[in-house]
Scaffold this motif. Structure first.
Motif, PDB file in Angstrom:
ATOM      1  N   ASN A 195       4.198  15.551  -0.478  1.00 11.60           N
ATOM      2  CA  ASN A 195       4.511  14.520  -1.461  1.00 11.60           C
ATOM      3  C   ASN A 195       3.480  13.385  -1.493  1.00 11.60           C
ATOM      4  OD1 ASN A 195       6.174  13.148  -3.321  1.00 11.60           O
ATOM      5  ND2 ASN A 195       7.081  11.934  -1.656  1.00 11.60           N
ATOM      6  N   GLY A 196       2.211  13.738  -1.213  1.00 15.29           N
ATOM      7  CA  GLY A 196       1.219  12.668  -1.091  1.00 15.29           C
ATOM      8  C   GLY A 196      -0.074  12.959  -1.817  1.00 15.29           C
ATOM      9  N   GLY A 197      -1.164  12.455  -1.288  1.00 15.52           N
ATOM     10  CA  GLY A 197      -2.482  12.618  -1.896  1.00 15.52           C
ATOM     11  C   GLY A 197      -3.486  11.699  -1.245  1.00 15.52           C
ATOM     12  N   HIS A 228      -7.753  11.369  -0.710  1.00 17.44           N
ATOM     13  CA  HIS A 228      -9.126  11.850  -0.885  1.00 17.44           C
ATOM     14  C   HIS A 228      -9.253  13.228  -0.243  1.00 17.44           C
ATOM     15  CE1 HIS A 228     -10.013   7.606  -1.685  1.00 17.44           C
ATOM     16  NE2 HIS A 228      -9.336   7.347  -0.582  1.00 17.44           N
ATOM     17  N   LYS A 243       5.995   9.261   7.869  1.00 22.16           N
ATOM     18  CA  LYS A 243       4.685   9.002   7.245  1.00 22.16           C
ATOM     19  C   LYS A 243       3.617   9.895   7.872  1.00 22.16           C
ATOM     20  CE  LYS A 243       1.489   6.580   5.028  1.00 22.16           C
ATOM     21  NZ  LYS A 243       0.637   7.764   4.929  1.00 22.16           N
ATOM     22  N   GLY A 288       0.865  11.323   3.273  1.00 25.87           N
ATOM     23  CA  GLY A 288       2.069  11.818   2.615  1.00 25.87           C
ATOM     24  C   GLY A 288       3.287  11.179   3.230  1.00 25.87           C
ATOM     25  N   ASN A 289       4.451  11.575   2.745  1.00 25.46           N
ATOM     26  CA  ASN A 289       5.698  11.022   3.272  1.00 25.46           C
ATOM     27  C   ASN A 289       6.841  11.988   3.027  1.00 25.46           C
ATOM     28  OD1 ASN A 289       7.028  10.145   0.550  1.00 25.46           O
ATOM     29  ND2 ASN A 289       4.889   9.512   0.456  1.00 25.46           N
ATOM     30  N   SER A 332      -0.552  11.073   8.022  1.00 23.83           N
ATOM     31  CA  SER A 332      -1.959  10.811   7.715  1.00 23.83           C
ATOM     32  C   SER A 332      -2.737  12.073   8.046  1.00 23.83           C
ATOM     33  CB  SER A 332      -2.508   9.677   8.581  1.00 23.83           C
ATOM     34  OG  SER A 332      -2.023   8.440   8.130  1.00 23.83           O
ATOM     35  N   ARG A 351       2.483   4.279  -6.331  1.00 24.69           N
ATOM     36  CA  ARG A 351       1.860   3.854  -5.076  1.00 24.69           C
ATOM     37  C   ARG A 351       2.080   2.363  -4.795  1.00 24.69           C
ATOM     38  NH1 ARG A 351       0.649   5.503  -0.900  1.00 24.69           N
ATOM     39  NH2 ARG A 351      -1.512   4.877  -0.658  1.00 24.69           N
ATOM     40  N   HIS A 371      -9.568   7.001  -5.726  1.00 19.50           N
ATOM     41  CA  HIS A 371      -8.695   8.126  -5.368  1.00 19.50           C
ATOM     42  C   HIS A 371      -8.749   9.237  -6.422  1.00 19.50           C
ATOM     43  CE1 HIS A 371      -7.030   4.938  -2.804  1.00 19.50           C
ATOM     44  NE2 HIS A 371      -6.757   5.944  -1.987  1.00 19.50           N
TER      45      HIS A 371
HETATM   46  P1  5GP Z   1      -3.748   6.705   5.446  1.00 19.63           P
HETATM   47  O1  5GP Z   1      -3.656   7.996   6.157  1.00 19.63           O
HETATM   48  O2  5GP Z   1      -4.824   5.832   6.015  1.00 19.63           O
HETATM   49  O3  5GP Z   1      -2.435   6.022   5.263  1.00 19.63           O
HETATM   50  O4  5GP Z   1      -4.228   7.047   3.967  1.00 19.63           O
HETATM   51  C1  5GP Z   1      -5.355   7.840   3.700  1.00 19.63           C
HETATM   52  C2  5GP Z   1      -5.594   7.882   2.210  1.00 19.63           C
HETATM   53  O5  5GP Z   1      -4.533   8.578   1.566  1.00 19.63           O
HETATM   54  C3  5GP Z   1      -5.629   6.513   1.556  1.00 19.63           C
HETATM   55  O6  5GP Z   1      -6.640   6.516   0.595  1.00 19.63           O
HETATM   56  C4  5GP Z   1      -4.269   6.340   0.932  1.00 19.63           C
HETATM   57  O7  5GP Z   1      -4.353   5.562  -0.218  1.00 19.63           O
HETATM   58  C5  5GP Z   1      -3.843   7.756   0.631  1.00 19.63           C
HETATM   59  N1  5GP Z   1      -2.392   7.936   0.880  1.00 19.63           N
HETATM   60  C6  5GP Z   1      -1.735   7.658   2.025  1.00 19.63           C
HETATM   61  N2  5GP Z   1      -0.424   7.949   1.927  1.00 19.63           N
HETATM   62  C7  5GP Z   1      -0.234   8.417   0.667  1.00 19.63           C
HETATM   63  C8  5GP Z   1       0.911   8.885  -0.040  1.00 19.63           C
HETATM   64  O8  5GP Z   1       2.033   8.935   0.467  1.00 19.63           O
HETATM   65  N3  5GP Z   1       0.702   9.281  -1.336  1.00 19.63           N
HETATM   66  C9  5GP Z   1      -0.538   9.248  -1.922  1.00 19.63           C
HETATM   67  N4  5GP Z   1      -0.657   9.650  -3.186  1.00 19.63           N
HETATM   68  N5  5GP Z   1      -1.632   8.817  -1.268  1.00 19.63           N
HETATM   69  C10 5GP Z   1      -1.494   8.416   0.001  1.00 19.63           C
END
Ligand code: 5GP
Ligand code: MN
Length: 336
Positions: free
Chosen positions: A301-303, A305, A281, A311-312, A283, A100, A121
């Motif tokens: 490919n993400g995570g 809460h 990207k 993800g991405n 959300s 990360r 997380h």
């Molecule tokens: P956001 O949507 O605001 O970018 O992220 C929401 C939550 O998901 C945040 O706590 C962030 O750290 C986690 N997160 C966002 N993108 C990724 C990712 O690609 N991989 C992982 N493991 N967590 C992510």
């Protein structure tokens, strides 16, 4: 934290400390990092403390006290590598896996420094000797407050620490409205407010600093990129790359956009997919029991809460939007 006594001694015996946080740091990442920075500088005066980020972050966070001292790894790779290699202790804040923090993860992983993880997380990797990992915490900033008191119950904050922690808690709780907000969060916030911080000004500096272009961009997203799927209680905002260029969107400018997906009555699952130059990207936000951490992990490919994850992907916007829509019938029964 089981080994807090050992960490207390380590802090006394260390010389060089690094604080780092996740890729494209958000308000909680920067707020908790600078909050801890000010605490260590005030209370452990023998330490040399440096905050290092993997890359840049939003303009609306670049006013926090201590911001000018933050080092961006992408801007100063050699200097950062040296600092990380020479450190005695590295605080890893608001992330749970070394990937990360991108390429910085390799440097942190191979440094001789002992690591301290302070994070909220789900499913953290086991790379830290000292861990304060609480998935029910509203924010890492809340955990930094706990950590400060854990070191010594009589520890006090300062106005700078309070300002930084307020930014972390405010941004990660959607201004005190998510279900992660507990009586304890308000109690901590009440204590923070005793340090005479200007919480109304902090709010304005974070949320009311749009450029005209950025607000027009949000309008474009509402008008052209938003789709509601009532049968799945889902709203998707899918943003094309041309729009990012047309409205001169930069790091942090899409922050908060995904929340608009939740504004439509009946939506319990909101998604944002953005065609960034380097990656696609995502959300994800849930207002029900649907676990977006699992969804992001399994398919994108993400995570993150249970109710907020990301993800991405390295394909195309069309591919990911198609995939997302095809998944909806499969997860329909969970969106309740
Ligand atoms: P956001 O949507 O605001 O970018 O992220 C929401 C939550 O998901 C945040 O706590 C962030 O750290 C986690 N997160 C966002 N993108 C990724 C990712 O690609 N991989 C992982 N493991 N967590 C992510
Ligand atoms: Mn956080």
């Amino acid at each position: 934290m089981k080994n807090i006594q050992e960490l207390k001694e380590k802090l006394l015996n260390s010389k060089k400390v690094i604080i780092t946080t996740h890729h494209k740091p958000d308000g909680d990442a920067i707020g908790s990092s600078l909050g801890l920075y000010h605490f260590l500088k005030n209370n452990y005066r023998h330490l040399k403390v440096v905050v290092v980020t993997p890359n840049d972050y939003a303009h609306f966070l670049q006013w926090l006290p201590g911001n000018d001292l933050v080092i961006d790894f992408e801007q100063k790779p050699e200097m950062t590598k040296q600092l990380v290699a020479d450190a005695d202790l590295i605080f890893c804040l608001d992330f749970n896996k070394l990937h990360r923090i991108n390429k910085l993860g390799k440097e942190v992983g191979s440094s001789k420094a002992e690591k301290v993880l302070i994070d909220h997380h789900i499913e953290p990797d086991d790379f830290a000797k000292y861990k304060l990992s609480v998935v029910t915490a509203s924010s890492t900033a809340e955990l930094i407050y706990d950590f400060i008191k854990l070191l010594d119950a009589n520890n006090k904050l300062s106005k700078d620490i309070a300002t930084c922690l307020y930014v972390g808690i405010m941004t990660d709780t959607g201004s005190f409205r998510f279900d992660s907000v507990t009586p304890k969060v308000h109690e901590i916030t009440a204590d923070i407010l005793r340090y005479n911080i200007a919480h109304d000004e902090i709010y304005n500096r974070v949320y009311n600093t749009f450029t005209e272009n950025r607000l027009h961009f949000f309008g474009y997203c509402m008008q052209e990129c938003l789709e509601y799927f009532p049968e799945y209680h889902t709203t998707l905002i899918a943003v094309d790359r041309e729009a990012l260029e047309r409205y001169e969107i930069s790091t942090g400018d899409t922050e908060g956009l995904v929340n608009y997906a939740l504004a439509i009555e009946g939506t319990r699952f909101g998604a944002l997919i953005v065609d960034r130059i380097v990656t696609i990207k995502m959300s994800f936000r849930s207002t029900c029991d649907f676990d977006v951490h699992e969804f992001a992990k399994k398919y994108f490919n993400g995570g993150g809460h249970q109710k907020a994850a990301g993800g991405n992907a390295n394909t195309s916007l069309e591919t990911e939007v198609r995939k997302f829509k095809e998944l909806l019938p499969r997860v329909k029964d969970q969106i309740v």
